[in-house]
Design an enzyme around this catalytic site. Structure first.
Site, PDB file in Angstrom:
ATOM      1  N   LYS A  82       0.863  -1.202   0.000  1.00  0.00           N
ATOM      2  CA  LYS A  82       0.000   0.000   0.000  1.00  0.00           C
ATOM      3  C   LYS A  82       0.893   1.244   0.000  1.00  0.00           C
ATOM      4  O   LYS A  82       2.058   1.185   0.377  1.00  0.00           O
ATOM      5  CB  LYS A  82      -0.859   0.010   1.267  1.00  0.00           C
ATOM      6  CG  LYS A  82      -1.933  -1.054   1.278  1.00  0.00           C
ATOM      7  CD  LYS A  82      -3.003  -0.743   2.308  1.00  0.00           C
ATOM      8  CE  LYS A  82      -2.584  -1.064   3.706  1.00  0.00           C
ATOM      9  NZ  LYS A  82      -2.435  -2.470   4.047  1.00  0.00           N
ATOM     10  N   GLY A 122       8.351  -7.084  -6.705  1.00  0.00           N
ATOM     11  CA  GLY A 122       7.712  -7.525  -7.941  1.00  0.00           C
ATOM     12  C   GLY A 122       7.506  -6.339  -8.872  1.00  0.00           C
ATOM     13  O   GLY A 122       8.153  -5.294  -8.695  1.00  0.00           O
ATOM     14  N   GLY A 124       5.245  -3.980  -9.252  1.00  0.00           N
ATOM     15  CA  GLY A 124       4.879  -2.693  -8.642  1.00  0.00           C
ATOM     16  C   GLY A 124       6.071  -2.056  -7.947  1.00  0.00           C
ATOM     17  O   GLY A 124       6.400  -0.881  -8.191  1.00  0.00           O
ATOM     18  N   ILE A 146       5.798 -14.498  -6.129  1.00  0.00           N
ATOM     19  CA  ILE A 146       5.376 -15.893  -6.244  1.00  0.00           C
ATOM     20  C   ILE A 146       4.696 -16.118  -7.590  1.00  0.00           C
ATOM     21  O   ILE A 146       4.636 -17.235  -8.074  1.00  0.00           O
ATOM     22  CB  ILE A 146       4.451 -16.342  -5.091  1.00  0.00           C
ATOM     23  CG1 ILE A 146       3.102 -15.630  -5.131  1.00  0.00           C
ATOM     24  CG2 ILE A 146       5.107 -16.164  -3.741  1.00  0.00           C
ATOM     25  CD1 ILE A 146       2.028 -16.350  -4.325  1.00  0.00           C
ATOM     26  N   ASP A 147       4.178 -15.040  -8.197  1.00  0.00           N
ATOM     27  CA  ASP A 147       3.443 -15.193  -9.463  1.00  0.00           C
ATOM     28  C   ASP A 147       4.362 -15.480 -10.655  1.00  0.00           C
ATOM     29  O   ASP A 147       3.881 -15.874 -11.715  1.00  0.00           O
ATOM     30  CB  ASP A 147       2.639 -13.923  -9.768  1.00  0.00           C
ATOM     31  CG  ASP A 147       1.466 -13.743  -8.825  1.00  0.00           C
ATOM     32  OD1 ASP A 147       1.235 -14.633  -7.996  1.00  0.00           O
ATOM     33  OD2 ASP A 147       0.787 -12.707  -8.911  1.00  0.00           O
ATOM     34  N   ARG A 182     -16.786 -36.078  -5.733  1.00  0.00           N
ATOM     35  CA  ARG A 182     -16.978 -34.629  -5.863  1.00  0.00           C
ATOM     36  C   ARG A 182     -15.954 -34.017  -6.798  1.00  0.00           C
ATOM     37  O   ARG A 182     -14.851 -34.531  -6.937  1.00  0.00           O
ATOM     38  CB  ARG A 182     -16.768 -33.950  -4.506  1.00  0.00           C
ATOM     39  CG  ARG A 182     -17.939 -34.019  -3.594  1.00  0.00           C
ATOM     40  CD  ARG A 182     -17.547 -33.372  -2.273  1.00  0.00           C
ATOM     41  NE  ARG A 182     -18.663 -33.432  -1.354  1.00  0.00           N
ATOM     42  CZ  ARG A 182     -18.555 -33.373  -0.038  1.00  0.00           C
ATOM     43  NH1 ARG A 182     -17.359 -33.260   0.517  1.00  0.00           N
ATOM     44  NH2 ARG A 182     -19.616 -33.413   0.728  1.00  0.00           N
ATOM     45  N   ARG A 285     -17.254 -28.686  -4.648  1.00  0.00           N
ATOM     46  CA  ARG A 285     -16.811 -27.813  -3.551  1.00  0.00           C
ATOM     47  C   ARG A 285     -15.683 -26.941  -4.089  1.00  0.00           C
ATOM     48  O   ARG A 285     -14.951 -27.355  -4.994  1.00  0.00           O
ATOM     49  CB  ARG A 285     -16.260 -28.624  -2.368  1.00  0.00           C
ATOM     50  CG  ARG A 285     -17.283 -29.491  -1.667  1.00  0.00           C
ATOM     51  CD  ARG A 285     -18.206 -28.638  -0.779  1.00  0.00           C
ATOM     52  NE  ARG A 285     -19.054 -29.479   0.031  1.00  0.00           N
ATOM     53  CZ  ARG A 285     -20.242 -29.963  -0.362  1.00  0.00           C
ATOM     54  NH1 ARG A 285     -20.704 -29.682  -1.561  1.00  0.00           N
ATOM     55  NH2 ARG A 285     -20.952 -30.724   0.462  1.00  0.00           N
ATOM     56  N   HIS A 291      -3.202 -16.933   0.774  1.00  0.00           N
ATOM     57  CA  HIS A 291      -1.877 -16.533   1.264  1.00  0.00           C
ATOM     58  C   HIS A 291      -1.041 -17.681   1.804  1.00  0.00           C
ATOM     59  O   HIS A 291       0.149 -17.483   2.096  1.00  0.00           O
ATOM     60  CB  HIS A 291      -2.027 -15.419   2.297  1.00  0.00           C
ATOM     61  CG  HIS A 291      -2.620 -14.193   1.689  1.00  0.00           C
ATOM     62  ND1 HIS A 291      -3.967 -14.068   1.448  1.00  0.00           N
ATOM     63  CD2 HIS A 291      -2.040 -13.076   1.203  1.00  0.00           C
ATOM     64  CE1 HIS A 291      -4.202 -12.908   0.868  1.00  0.00           C
ATOM     65  NE2 HIS A 291      -3.051 -12.283   0.706  1.00  0.00           N
ATOM     66  N   GLN A 293       0.078 -19.752   0.015  1.00  0.00           N
ATOM     67  CA  GLN A 293       1.102 -19.870  -1.025  1.00  0.00           C
ATOM     68  C   GLN A 293       2.253 -18.888  -0.846  1.00  0.00           C
ATOM     69  O   GLN A 293       3.306 -19.026  -1.438  1.00  0.00           O
ATOM     70  CB  GLN A 293       0.459 -19.646  -2.412  1.00  0.00           C
ATOM     71  CG  GLN A 293      -0.566 -20.684  -2.750  1.00  0.00           C
ATOM     72  CD  GLN A 293      -1.559 -20.192  -3.783  1.00  0.00           C
ATOM     73  OE1 GLN A 293      -1.410 -20.452  -4.968  1.00  0.00           O
ATOM     74  NE2 GLN A 293      -2.579 -19.468  -3.354  1.00  0.00           N
TER      75      GLN A 293
END
Ligand code: F6P
Length: 367
Positions: A82, A122, A124, A146-147, A182, A285, A291, A293
């Site tokens: 932020k 990263g 930003g 992480i991306d 499922r 489901r 987070h 990750q």
């Protein structure tokens, strides 16, 4: 020809910015030890550049302070995604008018006699670092996310750990999916790039993988699952990146109007699960790994990469290669200009070997 003289470095600062990623502490340790060995002083910036606007912004990093941290998740310095200093104006006590926060940060770094800034982040955070460099600061970037969506480097640290976490989670979901007949829909991180979904989905033998780079048709996913059910397997796993979107629809957000930062993604897993139930009548489901990750100890791969990045960043600084980002170009560590690293988002190429492997294994990509 006389070689250009590089001004001596006495003091550097390290900033960890944006969402945390496993390996940040390993970068801090390697950069600190490498710099101390050159006789430089090292300071860490507490919880991002905002700390220069009030409080105690710098913490001295010593051998003792970075001992035993390479295997720890998070960052001993703290981080924030932020308050971009190029977007906020602040009025300091006794000042007459508001000023751009970035100008104050640059002034403060100079006041503290910081000769160079190692900006670990990263896209930003590296955009911010690049702007600081344009304002005259000596900056070296270190690629973290992480991306894995940063250009100019084969990969970023944090990615391998995130993939490992997601793969282990999906491995566990297989048995419960089968026990209850499922479909389990797992939403993993990946804002604009589907690297985590692709790698963890493939490694964990998911039945469908949905990524931002391949807009999907929900009917195609349903057809695939119905065919499996007709063949005696009314269960399965759908691994979906948070930034994936059905053809003709935009991405799904939890909150679009967050001042000063990117909107918060989330909800595509739930949407996919609801559509599958409605269209196939299979019980479904969904869960969001979120987070998880970003947490935990870095894998050995990430730890090594992060240590190498930290040491390489100090070598770049010593060589006066300001304005560059450390880049992994196996087997070597190289560098690229910061502006090249932030120009684009690194996306999965839809005909890459990993996607082709998935298709050869019969995994549905929803197209
Ligand atoms: O950039 C990494 C990332 O993990 C994205 O995949 C995700 O959208 C974002 O961070 C979430 O950030 P936070 O919840 O910390 O604001």
């Amino acid at each position: 020809m006389a070689s250009k003289k590089i001004p001596p470095i006495r003091r550097i600062a390290i900033n960890t910015g944006g969402g945390d990623a496993p390996g940040l502490n390993a970068v801090i340790r390697a950069a600190t030890l490498s710099a101390l060995r050159r006789g430089w002083e090292v300071y860490g910036i507490r919880r991002g550049y905002g700390s220069f606007l009030g409080g105690e912004p710098l913490v001295k990093l010593t051998n003792e302070r970075v001992r035993g941290i390479a295997h720890l998740g998070g960052t001993i310095l703290g981080s924030t995604n932020k308050g971009n200093p190029f977007e906020i104006h602040v009025k300091l006590p006794r000042a007459r008018k508001k000023r751009l926060a970035a100008e104050i940060v640059v002034e403060e770094l100079k006041k503290h006699k910081i000769d160079g800034l190692l900006a670990v982040g990263g896209d930003g955070s590296l955009r911010i670092a690049h702007k600081f460099h344009q304002m005259g600061l000596n900056v070296i970037g270190v690629p973290k996310t992480i991306d894995n969506d940063l250009c100019g480097t084969l990969c970023t640290f944090g990615f391998d750990t995130a993939v490992q976490t997601a793969t282990e989670a999906i491995d566990k979901l297989h048995s419960t999916a089968q026990a209850h007949d499922r479909i389990m829909v797992v939403e993993v991180m990946g804002r604009y790039s589907g690297w985590i979904a692709l790698h963890s989905g493939l490694a964990s033998s998911s039945d469908a993988i949905l990524i931002p780079e391949i807009p999907f048709e929900i009917d195609s996913v349903c057809r695939h699952l119905k065919k499996r059910a007709a063949g005696g397997r009314p269960y399965g796993i759908v691994c979906v990146a948070e930034g994936a979107a059905p053809k003709g629809h935009g991405m799904i957000y939890k909150n679009k109007n967050v001042k000063g930062r990117e909107p918060i993604l989330g909800g595509i897993g739930k949407w996919v699960a609801e559509q599958i139930t409605r269209r196939t009548k299979l019980e479904t489901r969904s869960l969001v790994l979120g987070h998880l990750q970003r947490g935990g100890s870095p894998t050995t791969y990430d730890r090594l990469l992060a240590l190498r990045f930290g040491a390489a960043a100090v070598r770049l600084a010593a060589a006066g290669l300001w304005g560059h980002m450390v880049s992994y170009q196996p087997p070597a560590m190289g560098s690229v200009p910061l502006e090249d690293a932030i120009r684009d988002t690194k996306k999965v190429t839809v005909d890459c070997d990993t996607v082709l492997t998935g298709r050869d294994l019969g995994i549905c990509f929803g197209d």
